[in-house]
Every structure is written in C-alpha cells, then in structure tokens.
Design a protein around this motif. Structure first.
Motif, PDB file in Angstrom:
ATOM      1  N   ILE A   1      13.981 -94.328   9.411  1.00 57.13           N
ATOM      2  CA  ILE A   1      14.227 -93.125  10.203  1.00 57.13           C
ATOM      3  C   ILE A   1      13.718 -93.293  11.632  1.00 57.13           C
ATOM      4  CG2 ILE A   1      14.246 -91.580   8.206  1.00 57.13           C
ATOM      5  CD1 ILE A   1      11.365 -90.790   8.880  1.00 57.13           C
ATOM      6  N   THR A   2      14.252 -92.477  12.511  1.00 60.41           N
ATOM      7  CA  THR A   2      13.905 -92.496  13.932  1.00 60.41           C
ATOM      8  C   THR A   2      12.568 -91.793  14.170  1.00 60.41           C
ATOM      9  OG1 THR A   2      15.005 -90.395  14.349  1.00 60.41           O
ATOM     10  CG2 THR A   2      16.353 -92.412  14.572  1.00 60.41           C
ATOM     11  N   PRO A   3      11.942 -92.026  15.322  1.00 63.80           N
ATOM     12  CA  PRO A   3      10.691 -91.308  15.632  1.00 63.80           C
ATOM     13  C   PRO A   3      10.829 -89.777  15.584  1.00 63.80           C
ATOM     14  CG  PRO A   3      10.875 -93.214  17.047  1.00 63.80           C
ATOM     15  CD  PRO A   3      12.201 -93.093  16.314  1.00 63.80           C
ATOM     16  N   PRO A   4      11.922 -89.178  16.108  1.00 63.44           N
ATOM     17  CA  PRO A   4      12.025 -87.716  15.982  1.00 63.44           C
ATOM     18  C   PRO A   4      12.113 -87.250  14.527  1.00 63.44           C
ATOM     19  CG  PRO A   4      13.474 -88.491  17.717  1.00 63.44           C
ATOM     20  CD  PRO A   4      12.976 -89.710  17.003  1.00 63.44           C
ATOM     21  N   ALA A   5      12.829 -88.004  13.684  1.00 69.00           N
ATOM     22  CA  ALA A   5      12.918 -87.640  12.260  1.00 69.00           C
ATOM     23  C   ALA A   5      11.559 -87.803  11.603  1.00 69.00           C
ATOM     24  CB  ALA A   5      13.965 -88.496  11.557  1.00 69.00           C
TER      25      ALA A   5
ATOM     26  N   PRO B   1      10.135 -81.211  22.207  1.00 74.05           N
ATOM     27  CA  PRO B   1      10.090 -79.816  21.764  1.00 74.05           C
ATOM     28  C   PRO B   1      11.394 -79.079  22.066  1.00 74.05           C
ATOM     29  CG  PRO B   1       8.057 -80.399  22.860  1.00 74.05           C
ATOM     30  CD  PRO B   1       9.011 -81.557  23.058  1.00 74.05           C
ATOM     31  N   ASP B   2      11.785 -78.253  21.116  1.00 74.20           N
ATOM     32  CA  ASP B   2      13.004 -77.443  21.224  1.00 74.20           C
ATOM     33  C   ASP B   2      14.260 -78.272  21.427  1.00 74.20           C
ATOM     34  OD1 ASP B   2      11.645 -75.025  20.800  1.00 74.20           O
ATOM     35  OD2 ASP B   2      11.018 -75.012  22.892  1.00 74.20           O
ATOM     36  N   SER B   3      14.265 -79.474  20.891  1.00 73.85           N
ATOM     37  CA  SER B   3      15.437 -80.340  20.996  1.00 73.85           C
ATOM     38  C   SER B   3      16.636 -79.690  20.325  1.00 73.85           C
ATOM     39  CB  SER B   3      15.156 -81.689  20.335  1.00 73.85           C
ATOM     40  OG  SER B   3      16.336 -82.443  20.248  1.00 73.85           O
ATOM     41  N   PRO B   4      17.777 -79.669  21.003  1.00 73.48           N
ATOM     42  CA  PRO B   4      18.973 -79.087  20.380  1.00 73.48           C
ATOM     43  C   PRO B   4      19.474 -79.929  19.206  1.00 73.48           C
ATOM     44  CG  PRO B   4      19.520 -80.080  22.494  1.00 73.48           C
ATOM     45  CD  PRO B   4      18.033 -80.143  22.353  1.00 73.48           C
ATOM     46  N   ASN B   5      18.985 -81.156  19.071  1.00 71.97           N
ATOM     47  CA  ASN B   5      19.418 -82.028  17.987  1.00 71.97           C
ATOM     48  C   ASN B   5      18.649 -81.808  16.688  1.00 71.97           C
ATOM     49  OD1 ASN B   5      21.291 -83.323  19.677  1.00 71.97           O
ATOM     50  ND2 ASN B   5      19.717 -84.702  20.437  1.00 71.97           N
TER      51      ASN B   5
END
Length: 90
Positions: free
Chosen positions: A39-43, A69-73
């Motif tokens: 998985i990716t760092p954001p996941a 923070p508040d990433s639309p993804n």
C-alpha cells in the motif's frame, strides 16, 4: 445526512510492516488469513489511524487524518480498500 463509518472488514486483523526509509510503499498484513497488500503512504496513514482507534471511524474523522489533510482522494482510497476486502463501510 447519513454518517458512514469505516472499520476493518469482518474477520480482518490488520498489521502494518515497519516503515522502510526511502521506500514509497508498505506492506499491510492480515494475521487471520495471511493475506497481504502493498500500500501507498497515504493508505498506510489511513489504515494506521483506523487500527490505532480500535473502533469504527466516520469518513469525516478519517478525512481529518488523511495525508495530505482533507485530501479529496481519501473517499476513493477508502472505496478501493473496501473493494479489496480490507475495510468495510456501513
């Protein structure tokens, strides 16, 4: 407005690998099944926050802890993790 909560999928016991310096991925393990995913760092940040909370979290709570923070993804990422059977929404 319905509040959607997110939690590990039923039967999952999620554990993350150590962070590898200089790497752009982590491994997520399910201790119960032996399944694993890269998985990716954001996941990773999202799953780590969910595991640390040890309770279902609302989409709004997870959005606050998204990277960035508040990433639309974030919603799309949660949907993808749910499609893989890692997370469940309800």
């Amino acid at each position: 407005m319905t509040c959607i909560s997110v939690r590990p999928a039923d039967g999952r016991f999620l554990v993350l690998s150590p962070v590898w310096p200089g790497e752009d991925a982590s491994v997520l393990f399910d201790r119960n099944s032996g399944d694993y995913w890269v998985i990716t760092p954001p996941a990773r940040a999202l799953v780590q926050h969910l595991v640390d909370a040890a309770r279902p979290l609302s989409m709004a709570e997870l959005q606050k802890h998204a990277t960035p923070p508040d990433s639309p993804n974030t919603s799309l990422m949660i949907e993808e993790l749910s499609a893989l059977g890692i997370l469940a929404m309800g």
